[in-house]
Design an enzyme around this catalytic site. Structure first.
Site, mmCIF file in Angstrom:
data_model
loop_
_atom_site.group_PDB
_atom_site.id
_atom_site.type_symbol
_atom_site.label_atom_id
_atom_site.label_comp_id
_atom_site.label_asym_id
_atom_site.label_seq_id
_atom_site.Cartn_x
_atom_site.Cartn_y
_atom_site.Cartn_z
ATOM 1 N N GLY A 47 0.803 -1.218 0.000
ATOM 2 C CA GLY A 47 0.000 0.000 0.000
ATOM 3 C C GLY A 47 0.835 1.266 0.000
ATOM 4 O O GLY A 47 0.577 2.196 -0.778
ATOM 5 N N SER A 286 12.427 -15.634 12.900
ATOM 6 C CA SER A 286 12.740 -15.582 11.480
ATOM 7 C C SER A 286 13.301 -16.891 10.930
ATOM 8 O O SER A 286 14.098 -17.572 11.575
ATOM 9 C CB SER A 286 13.763 -14.470 11.222
ATOM 10 O OG SER A 286 14.244 -14.531 9.900
ATOM 11 N N ARG A 332 9.152 -23.987 3.879
ATOM 12 C CA ARG A 332 8.411 -23.931 5.131
ATOM 13 C C ARG A 332 7.386 -25.050 5.287
ATOM 14 O O ARG A 332 7.204 -25.588 6.379
ATOM 15 C CB ARG A 332 7.717 -22.566 5.242
ATOM 16 C CG ARG A 332 8.705 -21.431 5.392
ATOM 17 C CD ARG A 332 8.043 -20.084 5.306
ATOM 18 N NE ARG A 332 9.025 -19.031 5.515
ATOM 19 C CZ ARG A 332 8.750 -17.734 5.464
ATOM 20 N NH1 ARG A 332 7.506 -17.350 5.180
ATOM 21 N NH2 ARG A 332 9.685 -16.840 5.675
ATOM 22 N N HIS A 403 0.770 -18.474 9.388
ATOM 23 C CA HIS A 403 1.608 -17.313 9.092
ATOM 24 C C HIS A 403 1.093 -16.543 7.880
ATOM 25 O O HIS A 403 0.347 -15.593 8.028
ATOM 26 C CB HIS A 403 3.045 -17.792 8.869
ATOM 27 C CG HIS A 403 4.024 -16.731 8.516
ATOM 28 N ND1 HIS A 403 4.191 -15.595 9.274
ATOM 29 C CD2 HIS A 403 4.905 -16.616 7.473
ATOM 30 C CE1 HIS A 403 5.125 -14.825 8.729
ATOM 31 N NE2 HIS A 403 5.566 -15.413 7.623
ATOM 32 N N ARG A 437 4.640 -20.281 -0.112
ATOM 33 C CA ARG A 437 5.533 -19.151 -0.382
ATOM 34 C C ARG A 437 6.921 -19.435 0.176
ATOM 35 O O ARG A 437 7.065 -19.821 1.332
ATOM 36 C CB ARG A 437 4.986 -17.862 0.253
ATOM 37 C CG ARG A 437 5.926 -16.679 0.053
ATOM 38 C CD ARG A 437 5.359 -15.407 0.634
ATOM 39 N NE ARG A 437 5.261 -15.411 2.074
ATOM 40 C CZ ARG A 437 6.278 -15.179 2.912
ATOM 41 N NH1 ARG A 437 7.494 -14.959 2.434
ATOM 42 N NH2 ARG A 437 6.086 -15.175 4.215
#
Length: 639
Positions: A47, A286, A332, A403, A437
């Site tokens: 945005g 992370s 992941r 997530h 992702r």
């Protein structure tokens, strides 16, 4: 919806598609740009970058966010880094390799054209951010540093310690505030979009609620850009901020924007485990930590010993054992399922036994404390503040948690939804990540969409569309506001015995159990029935206190949870129709003898986009076939 679901992707070689497409796009002259007003909802990376870039071009921009400042957008929580195919380490990276890793990481469930454009523009993003002063880590000689991330065998991730998202957002925020100061952006914080306004079938504005005084406000524009993020708070517990929600995209879905792949929700393997039912969210650690941390559990089920008392020979470094080619840096979805597998075997650690170790002992011996502190110091500090344990001395305990959401509103190559004039950017759309992702790609997509794609494609829409002047006095705004008031009134009439949080927690547990890391047909059918019953109970027995005429957090959350019930059901429905296992979507009926994913390319190589047909009617599934002309479909393996 009329007509075929067409992505409008360019033809010809992937390498030249975007450049040729830009040459074919219609343009708006500089003088005419001043005549258009663009409404951007959200001030995260997508945005803020879009609002700043469009205002720089000369458009008038209205930019709304639910936070008190754009700097508080959830993009700040992205810690590990941002991918770009710069090949600074000279280790074999290229635009094609980033493209392929992203397609493969998403288990071949994304459009080739979109993903190649993302990889191609990644190199521009880094230059843009460096020019803004983003303090990326650097090597001794001054070159930008890179580190590895899951799903890649090269180091292409640029980072700023463990606060990359925050630093990138500050860069975009600086650009945005420059345009605010120039008078080309009107910033409207503490507003929540509650409905989309259509005029002649086109997106021409929104109805929002001022979260401070409770007043409903109308905003008109020539186009609407939705940059409101993902929907993983549907699970209640997630790594997302509590304020993150799906209401904006869900309102658009109900007006005709197709919702694509809602069941593709990413479970991140590196989160601080749940400790009790009073938690409101979970904390991400992370993925970058898996560069130097080794993931392990005891080899023996029920082993009660502390980690330092467990001999090396009695430890199972299960990711290194199961996936030797990538080790701890597998994608992941694979790391999350592996962690679930070993805890299901009774080898979990910690008080709840729903955790595995992330151990830095070897890296500390090899590199020293100073190097580890330089790379991950703020992450280690955050872990110690939350858990009371020092990860320099004992291993971290981690476990998967909801997530990122790869699903979102369907968009074509120009980032426009099935509603003309409604463009969707960043995590709010479905476009670039397929069924999973890769780490460090969310920041890449958000900035790519905002800085380098929408400034071209939005102009094409405006130049090719005859848009009559529309003000907030138009009847469509009045009708939309009346519907919003009616919905708020219904929510405020709730004087039952259960809180909004009670219902959200129950819904979240249903979704976590049925459409979380593992799914099966019976569980999904049962979840649909249970969610429907719970939704009916919500409207009969929820307690929403306070008034709609002032600040009312309870009312805000009630509206968001009401939407989550409907979205949760659609997630289950989407997972049920997809009779295969791919990426994050692991259907227990469709796995190999080794417990790995079994994809069905013959029947499910498509984007599943759902059309709303009414509150009491079943949605209709539309399919966008995925054609792979450059990559070859292959079994996804990291062994």
């Amino acid at each position: 919806m009329n007509g075929k679901l067409d992505a409008h992707a360019p033809s010809g070689p992937l390498e030249t598609q975007w450049d040729r497409h830009k040459g074919d796009l219609k343009l708006v002259s500089p003088a005419n740009k001043r005549k258009y007003t663009i409404l951007v909802v959200g001030t995260g990376l997508a945005g803020a970058s879009a609002a700043a870039a469009l205002a720089e071009l000369g458009y008038n921009v209205l930019n709304l966010c639910i936070q008190d400042s754009p700097r508080r957008a959830h993009s700040v929580a992205a810690q590990g880094g941002i991918n770009a195919a710069k090949n600074y380490p000279n280790d074999g990276d290229s635009v094609y390799r980033l493209f392929y890793d992203t397609i493969k990481g998403g288990d071949f469930r994304a459009r080739e054209s979109n993903v190649y454009r993302l990889a191609q523009l990644s190199v521009n993003i880094i230059d843009q951010c460096v020019a803004q002063g983003v303090p990326f880590a650097r090597e001794y000689g001054g070159m930008l540093a890179n580190r590895s991330f899951g799903g890649a065998q090269v180091s292409r991730t640029f980072y700023a310690r463990g606060q990359t998202g925050q630093q990138l957002l500050l860069g975009a925020y600086g650009s945005l505030m420059r345009q605010v100061d120039a008078g080309r952006v009107q910033l409207l914080p503490r507003r929540e979009m509650l409905d989309l306004v259509l005029v002649d079938g086109r997106a021409r504005g929104i109805i929002c609620r001022n979260l401070i005084n409770g007043q409903l406000e109308r905003y008109a524009a020539d186009a609407v850009l939705l940059c409101t993020g993902g929907y993983s708070t549907v699970y209640f517990l997630s790594t997302n901020a509590v304020n993150c929600n799906a209401t904006a995209i869900w309102r658009c879905y109900k007006h005709g924007a197709l919702f694509a792949n809602p069941c593709f929700t990413q479970i991140h393997p590196t989160c601080i485990p749940l400790v009790g039912e009073q938690q409101s969210k979970l904390t991400l650690m992370s993925e970058s930590l898996r560069n130097d941390g080794r993931v392990w559990v005891p080899k023996k089920a029920g082993d009660p010993r502390a980690p330092e008392q467990t001999p090396e020979v009695e430890r199972d470094y299960f990711l290194e054992r199961m996936y030797p080619a990538f080790g701890n840096l597998v994608p992941r979805d694979i790391a999350s399922r592996a962690a679930k597998r070993v805890t299901d075997e009774g080898r979990g650690v910690g008080p709840t036994k729903l955790a595995v170790y992330l151990d830095f002992a070897d890296a500390l011996k090899r590199l020293g404390v100073d190097v580890i502190r330089e790379r991950y110091g703020n992450l280690f500090q955050m872990y110690e503040e939350i858990t009371g344990e020092n990860p320099y001395q004992v291993p971290m305990r981690i476990f998967p948690a909801p997530h990122y959401t790869m699903g979102g509103l369907w968009v074509d190559y120009n980032l426009m939804s099935t509603i003309p004039g409604l463009h969707v950017l960043g995590e709010a759309n479905f476009s670039d990540h397929g069924a999973n992702r890769l780490g460090a790609s969310a920041l890449m997509q958000g900035l790519c969409d905002g800085y380098f794609v929408i400034p071209y494609t939005l102009g094409h829409y405006l130049a090719g569309t005859a848009l009559a002047k529309v003000s907030t006095d138009h009847a469509a705004f009045g009708e939309a506001e009346a519907q919003v008031r009616q919905r708020l009134k219904r929510l405020l009439s709730g004087r039952g015995k259960k809180t909004v949080r009670d219902f959200h927690w129950e819904l979240g547990r249903i979704l976590w159990d049925s459409v979380g890391m593992s799914r099966h047909a019976a569980g999904l059918r049962g979840a649909i029935d249970t969610i429907r019953a719970l939704r009916l109970e919500f409207w009969d027995n929820v307690c929403v206190t306070g008034s709609g005429d002032d600040f009312n957090k309870n009312l805000e959350m009630a509206g968001r949870v009401a939407d989550c019930f409907e979205l949760g059901e659609l997630m289950c429905r989407d997972a049920l129709q997809r009779e295969e296992s791919c990426g994050c979507h692991f259907r227990e009926e469709h796995r190999t003898a080794e417990g790995e994913l079994r994809r069905d390319d013959e029947h499910f190589a498509f984007v599943g986009a759902w059309e709303y047909m009414g509150d009491d009617a079943e949605p209709v599934l539309h399919r966008e076939p995925l054609h792979f002309e450059t990559v070859h479909l292959a079994t996804r393996s990291y062994k």
